[in-house]
Write an enzyme that holds these catalytic residues in place. Structure first.
Site, PDB file in Angstrom:
ATOM      1  N   ASP A 103     -72.833 -57.889  68.547  1.00 28.81           N
ATOM      2  CA  ASP A 103     -73.833 -58.659  69.276  1.00 28.81           C
ATOM      3  C   ASP A 103     -73.499 -58.653  70.766  1.00 28.81           C
ATOM      4  O   ASP A 103     -72.350 -58.438  71.161  1.00 28.81           O
ATOM      5  CB  ASP A 103     -73.840 -60.115  68.787  1.00 28.81           C
ATOM      6  CG  ASP A 103     -74.232 -60.219  67.317  1.00 28.81           C
ATOM      7  OD1 ASP A 103     -74.903 -59.298  66.813  1.00 28.81           O
ATOM      8  OD2 ASP A 103     -73.856 -61.233  66.683  1.00 28.81           O
TER       9      ASP A 103
HETATM   10  N1  URA Z   1     -71.000 -60.467  62.910  1.00 36.52           N
HETATM   11  C1  URA Z   1     -71.716 -61.119  63.848  1.00 36.52           C
HETATM   12  O1  URA Z   1     -72.250 -62.177  63.593  1.00 36.52           O
HETATM   13  N2  URA Z   1     -71.813 -60.563  65.061  1.00 36.52           N
HETATM   14  C2  URA Z   1     -71.221 -59.394  65.408  1.00 36.52           C
HETATM   15  O2  URA Z   1     -71.331 -58.955  66.553  1.00 36.52           O
HETATM   16  C3  URA Z   1     -70.480 -58.733  64.428  1.00 36.52           C
HETATM   17  C4  URA Z   1     -70.391 -59.292  63.175  1.00 36.52           C
END
Ligand code: URA
Length: 239
Positions: A103
């Site tokens: 993310d």
């Molecule tokens: N899980 C999440 O919630 N975000 C990420 O970036 C990776 C795994």
């Protein structure tokens, strides 16, 4: 492979610039000056130099980045900076892409490569490549959460996760945990905690398969994987 293609693929310059080098006698093939752009090169055996510098041919690159927050795991975007924007022109030239996504607000281990087959295998749900995350979670994380994750939890869309291994490093107002999962559903770690009524406020990926984040990499920097690391990745996916 044609000499001019090899040189431009290796980032020596555009096809036009490469022709200029050739015309100027800057290029040698096995110690002989060569001027013909279409001459055939055996990339396994021939030695090509430009201005005396050996040109080592390679098709693929493998980069480990410590992704910072605020940067997208994408190759391009009209608004935000992407992880590819953080690469030097020498590496961008190979057209690497992020292998899986983190993310925008997640930090840590991100693999970038132009090896589509390896990427496909690493991301294939069938391969169940483990990924370990470190997180700060609002509220007290308990052994009950560890138990729930071990059995799999139901996400907001009804999906039942595979087992995850939750280790509680510190339980308190803000808890610190490590979680290992073998899937990569959208926002998976955040949604797994939501399923037990908790909120992730900081997330960092520590490892992917056999590779750990190189902690000497500061946020936003990267390095090439070593030969051994690439081999380990290949073994993980039985390539
Ligand atoms: N899980 C999440 O919630 N975000 C990420 O970036 C990776 C795994």
């Amino acid at each position: 492979m044609r000499l001019d293609k090899l040189l431009s693929n290796m980032g020596i310059g555009s096809r036009k610039e490469v022709r200029q080098y050739l015309r100027n006698g800057a290029v040698r093939l096995n110690d002989e000056i060569v001027k013909k752009p279409n001459i055939h090169v055996n990339t396994d055996a021939d030695i090509v130099t430009v201005l005396g510098e050996p040109i080592v041919y390679r098709e693929y690159i493998y980069l480990m980045m410590n992704k910072p927050q605020g940067v997208l795991s994408a190759t391009e975007d009209t608004r935000d900076r992407t992880v590819v924007d953080l690469l030097s022109a020498d590496h961008r030239h190979f057209k690497p892409f992020p292998v899986g996504r983190l993310d925008k607000d997640t930090e840590g281990f991100l693999l970038l490569s132009n090896d589509g087959k390896l990427a496909h295998n690493l991301l294939s749900p069938k391969k169940e490549v483990p990924k370990t995350y470190y997180a700060h979670v609002m509220g007290i994380v308990t052994e009950m959460d560890t138990e729930s994750f071990k059995n799999g939890v139901m996400l907001d869309d009804g999906y039942m996760t595979k087992p995850g291994i939750l280790r509680i490093l510190k339980s308190g107002e803000v808890s610190e945990i490590e979680l290992t999962i073998t899937e990569g559903k959208f926002h998976q770690v955040k949604r797994m905690f939501e399923s037990v009524g908790k909120k992730v406020i900081y997330l960092k990926r520590l490892s992917m398969g056999p590779l750990q984040l190189d902690e000497t990499l500061s946020l936003g920097t990267y390095r090439e994987l070593t030969e051994e690391e690439v081999q380990l990745l290949r073994q993980t996916t039985n390539l």
